[in-house]
Motif scaffolding. Structure first.
Motif, mmCIF file in Angstrom:
data_model
loop_
_atom_site.group_PDB
_atom_site.id
_atom_site.type_symbol
_atom_site.label_atom_id
_atom_site.label_comp_id
_atom_site.label_asym_id
_atom_site.label_seq_id
_atom_site.Cartn_x
_atom_site.Cartn_y
_atom_site.Cartn_z
ATOM 1 N N GLU A 164 11.969 3.532 109.957
ATOM 2 C CA GLU A 164 13.128 4.333 110.352
ATOM 3 C C GLU A 164 12.761 5.804 110.557
ATOM 4 O OE1 GLU A 164 16.211 3.397 111.005
ATOM 5 O OE2 GLU A 164 15.804 1.283 110.667
ATOM 6 N N TYR A 165 11.909 6.317 109.712
ATOM 7 C CA TYR A 165 11.538 7.721 109.808
ATOM 8 C C TYR A 165 10.816 8.005 111.119
ATOM 9 C CZ TYR A 165 12.338 7.394 104.758
ATOM 10 O OH TYR A 165 12.878 7.161 103.523
ATOM 11 N N VAL A 166 9.902 7.113 111.468
ATOM 12 C CA VAL A 166 9.145 7.291 112.699
ATOM 13 C C VAL A 166 10.065 7.267 113.906
ATOM 14 C CG1 VAL A 166 7.322 6.321 114.153
ATOM 15 C CG2 VAL A 166 7.060 6.322 111.679
ATOM 16 N N MET A 167 11.022 6.338 113.913
ATOM 17 C CA MET A 167 11.981 6.254 115.014
ATOM 18 C C MET A 167 12.688 7.592 115.212
ATOM 19 S SD MET A 167 12.174 3.299 116.509
ATOM 20 C CE MET A 167 11.912 1.546 116.292
ATOM 21 N N SER A 168 13.173 8.157 114.129
ATOM 22 C CA SER A 168 13.901 9.421 114.214
ATOM 23 C C SER A 168 12.989 10.552 114.679
ATOM 24 C CB SER A 168 14.504 9.777 112.855
ATOM 25 O OG SER A 168 15.479 8.837 112.477
ATOM 26 N N ALA A 169 11.758 10.567 114.197
ATOM 27 C CA ALA A 169 10.826 11.624 114.573
ATOM 28 C C ALA A 169 10.465 11.547 116.049
ATOM 29 C CB ALA A 169 9.565 11.532 113.720
#
Length: 270
Positions: A114-119
């Motif tokens: 999820e973090y990578v998606m947002s970044a």
């Protein structure tokens, strides 16, 4: 012109052509000193790149980027004071005096979490797993510095599929995600951005500037096809595809193919 002068001019021209390019300036941001120092050491073994600094928080990464103007930033996501997503958003909004902009590569433990998606939606040019091989790390830095993304076509497809899933009104999106350490990472860009643009079709003025062929190629980019695959599918030459891709990135103000794919999604092309 005397022969000697001619030879001197030729030597001078050759020397100018062979002058080494400025090394790629890299900033490493991770709250684990061992990771930071390890990546920096690998980078400094190369003649065409140099680790200019390391940062242990997102806020420090932003401040160092504004001051040192690195070309590429290796960014961890779970960091104290300011998380990597917010730091990525701020860094990607910087523009240096020479008109260039920094490129961010996300460092992650999990493949496309999820973090990578947002970044990525915040402006990052791709992601690397922290246990990636040194050769892959170095090649990725060079690739991003050249203006390309480092997300595989399959990952691009998963990114778009994830955006579609998060744009459905029946799915409730959390405003933040907590890490194992208890820190919270805000995720407004992923959920709110996809939902806000889910029904937008041909609204951006940049989209109207694309030719029919450029729009066609943009759709294929969003589907995760490489330049070679696009050329084969549309029965056009590879140089032609590359020219169209360059124009698409310029017209949509996208940093790379991933950002172009997000642009296509937000405007209802896919």
């Amino acid at each position: 012109m005397p022969k000697g002068a001619s030879e001197e001019s030729a030597v001078a021209a050759k020397s100018a052509d062979e002058a080494p390019a400025r090394p790629i300036r890299v900033l490493v941001a991770d709250d684990q000193a061992l990771v930071c120092n390890g990546f920096a050491s690998i980078i400094n073994t190369q003649g065409d790149m140099h680790a200019v600094a390391t940062a242990s928080t997102g806020e420090e990464a932003v401040n160092l980027s504004a001051r040192l103007k690195p070309d590429v930033i290796l960014m961890d996501v779970r960091m104290p004071v300011m998380d990597g997503i917010e730091a990525t958003r701020r860094i990607c909004s910087l523009q240096y005096d020479n008109g260039s902009t920094p490129h961010v590569i996300i460092l992650t433990t999990f493949d496309l979490d999820e973090y990578v998606m947002s970044a990525i939606l915040a402006g990052a040019s791709g992601f690397l797993l922290k246990d990636t091989e040194p050769e892959t790390l170095l090649a990725s830095i060079r690739t991003v510095h050249d203006g390309n993304a480092i997300i595989a076509p399959t990952a691009t497809k998963r990114l778009l599929a994830h955006m579609v899933a998060n744009s459905r009104p029946t799915v409730q999106q959390p405003s933040s995600v907590s890490s194992a350490a208890g820190s919270t990472v805000s995720q407004p860009t992923l959920a709110q951005g996809a939902a806000a643009h889910a029904d937008a079709v041909f609204h951006d003025s940049e989209l109207e500037s694309l030719t029919a062929r450029e729009r066609e190629i943009l759709i294929e980019i969003a589907h995760g096809l490489s330049n070679q695959e696009i050329a084969q599918k549309l029965y056009i030459g590879l140089p032609t595809v590359k020219t169209h891709v360059t124009h698409i990135l310029q017209k949509t103000h996208a940093h790379d193919r991933v950002q172009a794919a997000v642009f296509a999604f937000e405007n209802g092309l896919v």
